[in-house]
Design a protein around this motif. Sequence first.
Motif, PDB file in Angstrom:
ATOM      1  N   SER A   3      26.274   4.359  -0.779  1.00  0.00           N
ATOM      2  CA  SER A   3      26.986   5.585  -1.384  1.00  0.00           C
ATOM      3  C   SER A   3      25.702   6.552  -2.249  1.00  0.00           C
ATOM      4  O   SER A   3      26.025   7.718  -2.454  1.00  0.00           O
ATOM      5  N   GLN A   4      24.839   5.768  -2.887  1.00  0.00           N
ATOM      6  CA  GLN A   4      23.857   6.388  -3.762  1.00  0.00           C
ATOM      7  C   GLN A   4      22.955   6.942  -2.882  1.00  0.00           C
ATOM      8  O   GLN A   4      21.649   7.387  -3.476  1.00  0.00           O
ATOM      9  N   GLY A   5      22.832   6.743  -1.587  1.00  0.00           N
ATOM     10  CA  GLY A   5      21.594   6.909  -0.681  1.00  0.00           C
ATOM     11  C   GLY A   5      20.583   6.038  -0.569  1.00  0.00           C
ATOM     12  O   GLY A   5      20.785   4.870  -0.661  1.00  0.00           O
ATOM     13  N   THR A   6      19.292   6.621   0.010  1.00  0.00           N
ATOM     14  CA  THR A   6      18.389   5.747   0.333  1.00  0.00           C
ATOM     15  C   THR A   6      17.720   5.257  -0.795  1.00  0.00           C
ATOM     16  O   THR A   6      17.885   5.764  -1.973  1.00  0.00           O
ATOM     17  N   ALA A   7      16.963   4.009  -0.871  1.00  0.00           N
ATOM     18  CA  ALA A   7      16.154   3.440  -1.652  1.00  0.00           C
ATOM     19  C   ALA A   7      15.033   4.443  -2.094  1.00  0.00           C
ATOM     20  O   ALA A   7      15.011   4.702  -3.430  1.00  0.00           O
ATOM     21  N   LEU A  20      12.686   3.566 -15.950  1.00  0.00           N
ATOM     22  CA  LEU A  20      11.673   2.696 -15.531  1.00  0.00           C
ATOM     23  C   LEU A  20      12.613   1.599 -14.827  1.00  0.00           C
ATOM     24  O   LEU A  20      12.037   1.276 -13.748  1.00  0.00           O
ATOM     25  N   VAL A  21      13.782   1.181 -15.339  1.00  0.00           N
ATOM     26  CA  VAL A  21      14.269  -0.028 -14.777  1.00  0.00           C
ATOM     27  C   VAL A  21      14.819   0.154 -13.359  1.00  0.00           C
ATOM     28  O   VAL A  21      14.749  -0.596 -12.458  1.00  0.00           O
ATOM     29  N   GLN A  22      15.521   1.441 -13.335  1.00  0.00           N
ATOM     30  CA  GLN A  22      16.132   1.981 -12.066  1.00  0.00           C
ATOM     31  C   GLN A  22      14.933   2.014 -10.855  1.00  0.00           C
ATOM     32  O   GLN A  22      14.984   1.907  -9.780  1.00  0.00           O
ATOM     33  N   ALA A  23      13.696   2.753 -11.330  1.00  0.00           N
ATOM     34  CA  ALA A  23      12.709   2.910 -10.637  1.00  0.00           C
ATOM     35  C   ALA A  23      11.869   1.651 -10.218  1.00  0.00           C
ATOM     36  O   ALA A  23      11.747   1.721  -8.811  1.00  0.00           O
ATOM     37  N   GLU A  24      11.979   0.733 -10.775  1.00  0.00           N
ATOM     38  CA  GLU A  24      11.510  -0.721 -10.493  1.00  0.00           C
ATOM     39  C   GLU A  24      12.507  -1.073  -9.649  1.00  0.00           C
ATOM     40  O   GLU A  24      11.775  -1.813  -8.466  1.00  0.00           O
ATOM     41  N   LEU A  30      12.266  -0.828  -1.731  1.00  0.00           N
ATOM     42  CA  LEU A  30      11.533  -0.227  -0.629  1.00  0.00           C
ATOM     43  C   LEU A  30      10.394  -1.225  -0.291  1.00  0.00           C
ATOM     44  O   LEU A  30       9.893  -1.136   0.720  1.00  0.00           O
ATOM     45  N   GLY A  31       9.943  -1.915  -1.007  1.00  0.00           N
ATOM     46  CA  GLY A  31       8.732  -2.940  -0.546  1.00  0.00           C
ATOM     47  C   GLY A  31       7.357  -2.458  -0.832  1.00  0.00           C
ATOM     48  O   GLY A  31       6.747  -2.797  -1.777  1.00  0.00           O
ATOM     49  N   ARG A  32       7.078  -1.410  -0.173  1.00  0.00           N
ATOM     50  CA  ARG A  32       5.654  -0.835  -0.273  1.00  0.00           C
ATOM     51  C   ARG A  32       5.888   0.756  -0.560  1.00  0.00           C
ATOM     52  O   ARG A  32       6.445   1.226   0.196  1.00  0.00           O
ATOM     53  N   LEU A  33       5.348   1.115  -1.631  1.00  0.00           N
ATOM     54  CA  LEU A  33       5.460   2.535  -2.015  1.00  0.00           C
ATOM     55  C   LEU A  33       4.221   3.308  -1.385  1.00  0.00           C
ATOM     56  O   LEU A  33       3.183   2.840  -1.083  1.00  0.00           O
ATOM     57  N   SER A  34       4.371   4.671  -1.163  1.00  0.00           N
ATOM     58  CA  SER A  34       3.262   5.205  -0.825  1.00  0.00           C
ATOM     59  C   SER A  34       2.465   5.517  -1.850  1.00  0.00           C
ATOM     60  O   SER A  34       2.744   5.089  -2.868  1.00  0.00           O
ATOM     61  N   LEU A  35       1.247   5.773  -1.754  1.00  0.00           N
ATOM     62  CA  LEU A  35       0.077   5.956  -2.984  1.00  0.00           C
ATOM     63  C   LEU A  35       0.587   6.876  -3.791  1.00  0.00           C
ATOM     64  O   LEU A  35       0.530   6.641  -4.921  1.00  0.00           O
ATOM     65  N   LEU A  58      -4.388  -0.806 -12.191  1.00  0.00           N
ATOM     66  CA  LEU A  58      -5.469  -1.413 -11.156  1.00  0.00           C
ATOM     67  C   LEU A  58      -5.334  -1.613  -9.695  1.00  0.00           C
ATOM     68  O   LEU A  58      -6.114  -1.506  -8.674  1.00  0.00           O
ATOM     69  N   ARG A  59      -3.911  -2.155  -9.511  1.00  0.00           N
ATOM     70  CA  ARG A  59      -3.691  -2.041  -8.126  1.00  0.00           C
ATOM     71  C   ARG A  59      -3.426  -0.759  -7.539  1.00  0.00           C
ATOM     72  O   ARG A  59      -3.876  -0.715  -6.350  1.00  0.00           O
ATOM     73  N   TRP A  60      -3.127   0.144  -8.271  1.00  0.00           N
ATOM     74  CA  TRP A  60      -3.282   1.658  -7.651  1.00  0.00           C
ATOM     75  C   TRP A  60      -4.377   1.867  -7.412  1.00  0.00           C
ATOM     76  O   TRP A  60      -4.976   2.551  -6.232  1.00  0.00           O
ATOM     77  N   LEU A  61      -5.581   1.607  -8.066  1.00  0.00           N
ATOM     78  CA  LEU A  61      -6.770   1.931  -8.020  1.00  0.00           C
ATOM     79  C   LEU A  61      -7.648   1.325  -6.779  1.00  0.00           C
ATOM     80  O   LEU A  61      -8.297   1.707  -6.060  1.00  0.00           O
ATOM     81  N   GLU A  62      -7.203  -0.118  -6.575  1.00  0.00           N
ATOM     82  CA  GLU A  62      -7.613  -0.850  -5.361  1.00  0.00           C
ATOM     83  C   GLU A  62      -6.977  -0.182  -4.135  1.00  0.00           C
ATOM     84  O   GLU A  62      -8.010   0.012  -3.191  1.00  0.00           O
ATOM     85  N   ARG A  63      -5.819   0.288  -4.114  1.00  0.00           N
ATOM     86  CA  ARG A  63      -5.222   0.864  -2.864  1.00  0.00           C
ATOM     87  C   ARG A  63      -6.009   2.047  -2.732  1.00  0.00           C
ATOM     88  O   ARG A  63      -6.453   2.560  -1.482  1.00  0.00           O
TER      89      ARG A  63
END
Length: 89
Positions: A3-7, A20-24, A30-35, A58-63
């Motif tokens: 009822s809260q919608g999609t992830a 932050l907690v809810q975003a995480e 979601l598994g994999r976020l867009s860049l 660092l992980r974002w920069l790698e992607r």
Amino acid sequence: MTSQGTAHGRFARALARRDLVQAELAALELGRLSLDDALQLVHLYAERRSPKYERAALRWLERYLVETGPTLGDVAAIAALFVERAPPT
């Protein structure tokens, strides 16, 4: 879908609320976020002075390197911004 919608919808709302907690939680679902979404999470880590910030940046920069083929100048500029935003240690 709940009822809260999609992830992704929950992720976007959590970012808008700077929760932050809810975003995480939504990001995990979601598994994999867009860049772009991943970058928003990195910014939220910085804002909240999370110890997860540096690793996430660092992980974002790698992607970013793999997915966009940036110039060396682009990478240097982005890395400098990440360092500037880093929480104090």
